[in-house]
Design an enzyme around this catalytic site. Structure first.
Site, short mmCIF file in Angstrom:
data_model
loop_
_atom_site.label_atom_id
_atom_site.label_comp_id
_atom_site.label_asym_id
_atom_site.label_seq_id
_atom_site.Cartn_x
_atom_site.Cartn_y
_atom_site.Cartn_z
N LYS A 85 0.88 -1.19 -0.13
CA LYS A 85 -0.08 0.01 -0.11
C LYS A 85 0.77 1.11 -0.13
CE LYS A 85 -3.86 1.81 2.53
NZ LYS A 85 -4.81 1.91 3.68
N SER A 160 -9.69 1.48 3.11
CA SER A 160 -8.86 2.21 2.30
C SER A 160 -7.79 1.47 1.39
CB SER A 160 -8.08 3.27 2.92
OG SER A 160 -7.39 2.75 3.89
N SER A 184 -9.55 -1.17 7.22
CA SER A 184 -8.86 -0.94 5.97
C SER A 184 -8.40 -2.00 5.32
CB SER A 184 -8.07 0.25 5.63
OG SER A 184 -8.93 1.59 5.77
#
Ligand code: GLN
Length: 494
Positions: A85, A160, A184
């Protein structure tokens, strides 16, 4: 009933050690898929073909060989492609956090979790798209456009960490890292039909993870198999002198503890959380997972989390308060982007932040500044901290009568892009099952458990006491053996 243990890491390792493939071939094929599928999915913000291939070549196949007593940690992930990420620092690659404000920032150091992955032979193929500063549940808050769900490109992948989830669900990489502040990792894992773990607070180092809400943030792991997530945790977990919130708790050999045997384990069923707002298909699928556990010999016991109803309010006060403070550092001086032609210092700050941050981040900074302000601190922030302590107490009590708690991970399956962007409250409600774990600091794991009538993935969540990752993996692995989720999305590599 017990089917073969699923592990893509193991299958990569044996293909390399048998000479059937090489680390380079494995990594090259992952990079090819990433480049090809990214046009549709927008899951990667950067794909590092050159670096990944170079690194794969440094991973000679013999390092993946297995010794009679097992595989040394140093080669657990030899030649395994992984996606990261874009809020976790990898030296030499960009770190944008899905935001414009970091400009072209390239961190000069690796996060501790990255050092450990590299130490185990993993090959990072790129940085994945995410909601700006990990704020969101749909990935639509990324400054670089939304990620698409590989099951239906008109739908969100969740957020997210949607880019990492889509990269794993679409078969580009077997595992990926995300961050989980309020769900997330677990929520996008649920919406994309893969496994996703948020470890106990303090299990993993946050050094090099860009801070959103420091008392809630943890690096989490995605995989298509429970065993693979367990293996990655084994590599990255543990005390880090660079992060004083990591705990000195021994890291078990998680993957070796997956025996498939769960007889006598007690699973708590919080009936009250299966009520209003829960999609009918999701309810049916999670209830049938509970039935499976009963058949496997687990004992299902009723538990209550009486304060769970306050979790969204508490989370959005504490998370925004911490965010408003953490994000104060983006001032146009220290990092990346700076607004042009500002006449003096204050307006340079103001313009930089106005142009650099997106609407959701601004909303949270304002909300967080408000709940921390002199007149409202006691009414909001202090009150939220008090309720947080009560929530923690709810979990402590519940775990006196069970080893893990089962809930849905998300109230619905993947929703349509655009469906909730204009309604922040509806978006926040998506986190109703996940934020409690971050507030209490306990671990949570999403396990895929089937498809809805319109062929969208559904997941259930297992929550456990502090440091109970082994137990959660054991439960998830037993379920995976009994009800393997082998469906593939329409967009799939290879
Ligand atoms: N969706 C939640 C939020 O918007 C959780 C985000 C996260 O876990 N990073 O804050």
């Amino acid at each position: 009933m017990v089917s073969e243990i699923k592990s893509e890491i193991q299958s990569i390792r044996s293909r390399i050690s048998s000479g059937e493939s090489t680390a380079r071939l494995v990594v090259e094929s992952a990079v090819n898929s990433a480049e090809k599928l990214n046009e549709t999915l927008n899951a990667f913000l950067q794909i590092d073909r050159t670096g990944a291939l170079k690194r794969a070549d440094e991973n000679p196949p013999q390092s993946a060989s297995e010794t009679p007593i097992g595989i040394s940690r140093a080669s657990l992930l030899a030649g395994v492609p992984i996606a990261i990420k874009d809020n976790i620092c990898v030296r030499g690659l960009q770190t944008s956090c899905g935001s414009r404000i970091l400009g072209d920032y390239h961190p000069p150091y690796n996060a501790t979790v990255i050092e450990r992955l590299l130490g185990a032979g993993a090959v990072i193929i790129g940085k994945t798209n995410c909601d700006e500063f990990a704020m969101g549940s749909s990935n639509e808050n990324s400054a670089f456009g939304p990620v698409k769900n590989p099951w239906d490109v008109l739908r969100v992948p969740g957020g997210s960490s949607g880019g990492s989830a889509a990269a794993v669900a679409s078969g580009i990489v077997p595992v990926a890292l995300g961050s989980d502040t309020g769900g997330s990792v677990r929520q996008p894992a649920s919406l994309c039909g893969i496994v996703g773990l948020k470890p106990t607070y303090g299990r993993n180092s946050r050094y090099g993870l860009v801070a959103f809400a420091s008392s809630l943030d943890q690096v989490g792991i995605f995989g298509r198999a429970v065993r693979d997530v367990a293996t990655v945790l084994e590599v990255i977990a543990g005390r880090d002198p660079l992060d004083s919130t990591t705990a000195d708790v021994p890291v078990p050999n998680y993957s070796a503890e997956l025996t498939g045997e769960i007889k006598g384990l007690r699973i708590g069923f919080p009936r009250a959380l299966f009520g209003e707002g829960l999609d009918a298909d999701v309810r049916t699928a999670v209830e049938s997972a509970i039935e499976t556990y009963r058949e496997l010999g687990a004992e299902i016991v009723d538990v209550e989390l009486p304060r769970a109803g306050y979790c969204i309010a508490v989370y959005y006060i504490i998370a925004t308060a911490e965010a408003s403070s953490n994000l104060a550092r983006y001032d146009g001086v220290r990092y990346g982007f700076r607004a042009e032609d500002a006449p003096e210092l204050r307006s340079m700050y103001r313009r930089t932040r106005d142009e650099g941050f997106g609407p959701e981040v601004k909303r949270r900074i304002m909300l967080g500044t408000y709940v921390l302000s002199a007149g409202y601190y006691d009414a909001y922030y202090r009150k939220a901290q008090q309720v947080r302590a009560l929530l923690r107490e709810d979990f402590r009590k519940a775990f006196e009568s069970c080893d893990a708690i089962i809930t849905p991970t998300a109230p619905t399956t993947a929703f349509l892009l655009g469906e909730k962007v204009d309604d922040p409250l509806a978006m926040y409600l998506n986190d109703v099952y996940t934020v409690t774990a971050n507030l209490a600091g306990v671990p949570g794991l999403n396990v895929p458990c089937g498809l809805s009538s319109d062929r969208l993935p559904i997941g259930f969540q297992l929550l456990g006491p502090y440091w109970s990752e082994s137990q959660l993996f054991k439960l998830a692995d037993a379920y995976e053996r009994a009800r393997p989720f082998n469906e593939r999305p329409p967009i799939y590599a290879g």
